[in-house]
Design a protein around this motif. Structure first.
Motif, PDB file in Angstrom:
ATOM      1  N   LEU A  55       0.885  -1.279   0.071  1.00  0.00           N
ATOM      2  CA  LEU A  55      -0.002   0.026   0.075  1.00  0.00           C
ATOM      3  C   LEU A  55       0.870   1.348  -0.145  1.00  0.00           C
ATOM      4  O   LEU A  55       0.362   2.505  -0.358  1.00  0.00           O
ATOM      5  CB  LEU A  55      -0.824   0.120   1.355  1.00  0.00           C
ATOM      6  CG  LEU A  55      -2.162  -1.000   1.239  1.00  0.00           C
ATOM      7  CD1 LEU A  55      -2.879  -0.925   2.458  1.00  0.00           C
ATOM      8  CD2 LEU A  55      -2.965  -0.718  -0.097  1.00  0.00           C
ATOM      9  N   ILE A  56       1.997   1.220   0.389  1.00  0.00           N
ATOM     10  CA  ILE A  56       2.925   2.182   0.779  1.00  0.00           C
ATOM     11  C   ILE A  56       4.062   2.318  -0.420  1.00  0.00           C
ATOM     12  O   ILE A  56       5.151   2.846  -0.253  1.00  0.00           O
ATOM     13  CB  ILE A  56       3.411   2.599   2.014  1.00  0.00           C
ATOM     14  CG1 ILE A  56       4.098   1.493   2.713  1.00  0.00           C
ATOM     15  CG2 ILE A  56       2.227   3.135   2.981  1.00  0.00           C
ATOM     16  CD1 ILE A  56       4.780   1.422   4.003  1.00  0.00           C
ATOM     17  N   GLU A 111      11.917   2.985   8.669  1.00  0.00           N
ATOM     18  CA  GLU A 111      11.628   4.165   9.237  1.00  0.00           C
ATOM     19  C   GLU A 111      10.661   5.140   8.317  1.00  0.00           C
ATOM     20  O   GLU A 111       9.846   5.424   8.890  1.00  0.00           O
ATOM     21  CB  GLU A 111      13.020   5.117   9.612  1.00  0.00           C
ATOM     22  CG  GLU A 111      14.090   4.365  10.716  1.00  0.00           C
ATOM     23  CD  GLU A 111      13.151   4.137  12.095  1.00  0.00           C
ATOM     24  OE1 GLU A 111      12.130   5.005  12.203  1.00  0.00           O
ATOM     25  OE2 GLU A 111      13.558   3.309  12.701  1.00  0.00           O
ATOM     26  N   LYS A 112      11.288   5.020   7.139  1.00  0.00           N
ATOM     27  CA  LYS A 112      10.369   5.749   5.939  1.00  0.00           C
ATOM     28  C   LYS A 112       8.924   5.006   5.988  1.00  0.00           C
ATOM     29  O   LYS A 112       7.884   5.782   5.776  1.00  0.00           O
ATOM     30  CB  LYS A 112      11.147   5.897   4.731  1.00  0.00           C
ATOM     31  CG  LYS A 112      12.401   6.732   4.933  1.00  0.00           C
ATOM     32  CD  LYS A 112      12.636   7.134   3.566  1.00  0.00           C
ATOM     33  CE  LYS A 112      13.923   8.140   3.367  1.00  0.00           C
ATOM     34  NZ  LYS A 112      14.515   8.427   2.022  1.00  0.00           N
ATOM     35  N   ALA A 132       1.541   5.678   8.926  1.00  0.00           N
ATOM     36  CA  ALA A 132       1.211   6.790   9.752  1.00  0.00           C
ATOM     37  C   ALA A 132       0.297   7.633   9.141  1.00  0.00           C
ATOM     38  O   ALA A 132      -0.571   8.288   9.374  1.00  0.00           O
ATOM     39  CB  ALA A 132       2.383   7.199  10.762  1.00  0.00           C
ATOM     40  N   GLU A 133       1.129   8.321   8.168  1.00  0.00           N
ATOM     41  CA  GLU A 133       0.658   9.479   7.211  1.00  0.00           C
ATOM     42  C   GLU A 133      -0.786   8.775   6.666  1.00  0.00           C
ATOM     43  O   GLU A 133      -2.076   9.777   6.676  1.00  0.00           O
ATOM     44  CB  GLU A 133       1.510  10.214   6.239  1.00  0.00           C
ATOM     45  CG  GLU A 133       2.558  10.879   6.964  1.00  0.00           C
ATOM     46  CD  GLU A 133       3.530  11.344   5.981  1.00  0.00           C
ATOM     47  OE1 GLU A 133       4.345  12.200   6.260  1.00  0.00           O
ATOM     48  OE2 GLU A 133       3.661  10.839   4.773  1.00  0.00           O
ATOM     49  N   ARG A 134      -0.900   7.920   5.998  1.00  0.00           N
ATOM     50  CA  ARG A 134      -1.943   7.227   5.248  1.00  0.00           C
ATOM     51  C   ARG A 134      -2.973   7.034   6.170  1.00  0.00           C
ATOM     52  O   ARG A 134      -4.167   7.192   6.062  1.00  0.00           O
ATOM     53  CB  ARG A 134      -1.435   5.888   4.237  1.00  0.00           C
ATOM     54  CG  ARG A 134      -2.716   5.415   3.697  1.00  0.00           C
ATOM     55  CD  ARG A 134      -2.265   3.791   3.011  1.00  0.00           C
ATOM     56  NE  ARG A 134      -3.207   3.387   2.359  1.00  0.00           N
ATOM     57  CZ  ARG A 134      -4.264   2.554   2.859  1.00  0.00           C
ATOM     58  NH1 ARG A 134      -4.044   2.178   4.642  1.00  0.00           N
ATOM     59  NH2 ARG A 134      -5.202   1.832   2.260  1.00  0.00           N
ATOM     60  N   ARG A 177      -3.488  10.932   1.887  1.00  0.00           N
ATOM     61  CA  ARG A 177      -4.025   9.708   1.164  1.00  0.00           C
ATOM     62  C   ARG A 177      -2.973   8.974   0.376  1.00  0.00           C
ATOM     63  O   ARG A 177      -3.183   7.477   0.362  1.00  0.00           O
ATOM     64  CB  ARG A 177      -5.184  10.077   0.433  1.00  0.00           C
ATOM     65  CG  ARG A 177      -5.898   9.134  -0.166  1.00  0.00           C
ATOM     66  CD  ARG A 177      -6.888   9.913  -1.122  1.00  0.00           C
ATOM     67  NE  ARG A 177      -7.802   8.886  -1.920  1.00  0.00           N
ATOM     68  CZ  ARG A 177      -8.823   9.247  -2.649  1.00  0.00           C
ATOM     69  NH1 ARG A 177      -9.033  10.380  -3.086  1.00  0.00           N
ATOM     70  NH2 ARG A 177      -9.500   8.242  -3.474  1.00  0.00           N
ATOM     71  N   LYS A 178      -1.985   9.505  -0.310  1.00  0.00           N
ATOM     72  CA  LYS A 178      -1.259   9.005  -1.240  1.00  0.00           C
ATOM     73  C   LYS A 178       0.329   8.653  -0.893  1.00  0.00           C
ATOM     74  O   LYS A 178       1.242   8.885  -1.515  1.00  0.00           O
ATOM     75  CB  LYS A 178      -1.063   9.897  -2.644  1.00  0.00           C
ATOM     76  CG  LYS A 178      -2.419   9.914  -3.127  1.00  0.00           C
ATOM     77  CD  LYS A 178      -2.438  10.634  -4.515  1.00  0.00           C
ATOM     78  CE  LYS A 178      -3.657  10.564  -5.218  1.00  0.00           C
ATOM     79  NZ  LYS A 178      -3.784  11.277  -6.376  1.00  0.00           N
ATOM     80  N   ALA A 179       0.359   8.622   0.399  1.00  0.00           N
ATOM     81  CA  ALA A 179       1.672   8.456   1.069  1.00  0.00           C
ATOM     82  C   ALA A 179       2.527   7.432   0.559  1.00  0.00           C
ATOM     83  O   ALA A 179       1.902   6.165   0.607  1.00  0.00           O
ATOM     84  CB  ALA A 179       1.622   8.302   2.837  1.00  0.00           C
ATOM     85  N   ARG A 180       3.597   7.366   0.124  1.00  0.00           N
ATOM     86  CA  ARG A 180       4.727   6.440  -0.609  1.00  0.00           C
ATOM     87  C   ARG A 180       5.816   6.713  -0.105  1.00  0.00           C
ATOM     88  O   ARG A 180       6.387   7.575   0.494  1.00  0.00           O
ATOM     89  CB  ARG A 180       4.259   6.351  -1.896  1.00  0.00           C
ATOM     90  CG  ARG A 180       3.158   6.147  -2.713  1.00  0.00           C
ATOM     91  CD  ARG A 180       2.594   4.572  -2.427  1.00  0.00           C
ATOM     92  NE  ARG A 180       1.580   4.499  -3.248  1.00  0.00           N
ATOM     93  CZ  ARG A 180       0.173   4.571  -2.742  1.00  0.00           C
ATOM     94  NH1 ARG A 180       0.201   5.226  -1.598  1.00  0.00           N
ATOM     95  NH2 ARG A 180      -0.972   4.576  -3.451  1.00  0.00           N
ATOM     96  N   VAL A 181       6.662   5.426   0.052  1.00  0.00           N
ATOM     97  CA  VAL A 181       7.819   5.455   0.308  1.00  0.00           C
ATOM     98  C   VAL A 181       8.872   5.550  -0.836  1.00  0.00           C
ATOM     99  O   VAL A 181       8.824   4.872  -1.964  1.00  0.00           O
ATOM    100  CB  VAL A 181       8.389   4.101   1.065  1.00  0.00           C
ATOM    101  CG1 VAL A 181       9.924   4.034   1.580  1.00  0.00           C
ATOM    102  CG2 VAL A 181       7.663   3.883   2.650  1.00  0.00           C
TER     103      VAL A 181
END
Length: 218
Positions: free
Chosen positions: A108-109, A125-126, A132-134, A212-216
């Protein structure tokens, strides 16, 4: 042994003998008086001490910072609960790393290689921050609606909500809040949404931005 060696040996011996006779005139200096026969001399540490591993002995000079209710305190407290802070651990259900991520959550991330994830602390860590942001975006309305209220005997806080979402996913947290504690998800090890909301309440999670679109990205 030459003559000089004999003299150097005998002289100290004679002096010690004369001193002993002067100190104990009534003694016949029977060697059997000073025998160690029958004494237990093979001293060993007790079983209790032997069971203490090297990892349990903490040197006095180690400094452990007090992180309190800061965001770093939140991360480290949650990591300790999940894995004792071990980046490289995998539990019996296949959850990975310091924060115990499942493969589906990682997708998902934007993380599709669990093995790479496990051996990369920076990536972990990222991933924690992105997840958490999502979750904060998904639960933004519930945070606004329920924060400060008492549900199931627990005061609802943003950090408690986010910790519970890390454990069980944001959907399970929504169910708990909207059922006023009636729907209390428990994982395979018995940890519940309610327990996490209580244990991790009151931390400062204001640094987490709803996304909503938090990605690593590395």
């Amino acid at each position: 042994m030459n003559r000089n060696s004999v003299k150097s040996f005998l002289l100290p011996f004679i002096i010690c003998l004369l001193f002993a006779l002067a100190m104990y005139p009534d003694s016949d200096l029977n060697p059997e008086q000073y025998s160690t026969e029958g004494l237990v001399l093979d001293y060993n540490i007790s079983d209790e001490l032997a069971m203490i591993s090297e990892n349990e002995i903490v040197p006095d000079n180690i400094f452990t910072p007090h992180l309190g209710k800061s965001f770093e305190g939140f991360k480290e407290a949650l990591a300790f609960k999940e894995s004792r802070g071990d980046y490289f651990t995998v539990n019996t259900l296949g959850y990975l790393g310091k924060y115990q991520f499942g493969a589906e959550t990682l997708k998902l991330i934007g993380i599709y290689n669990p093995n790479q994830f496990l051996y990369n602390p920076e990536l972990q860590e990222k991933a924690f921050l992105a997840n958490a942001e999502r979750n904060k975006w998904v639960l933004r309305k519930d945070i606004k609606r329920f924060e400060g209220k008492i549900i199931g005997g627990v005061k609802v806080t943003e950090s408690g909500i986010l910790a519970a979402a890390h454990l069980a996913g944001p959907g399970s947290v929504k169910k708990f809040l909207r059922s006023y504690g009636g729907n209390n998800f428990a994982d395979a090890y018995g940890s519940t949404v309610k327990h996490y909301m209580k244990k991790f309440s009151g931390y400062d999670t204001s640094l987490i931005t709803p996304n909503r679109k938090a990605r690593v990205t590395l």
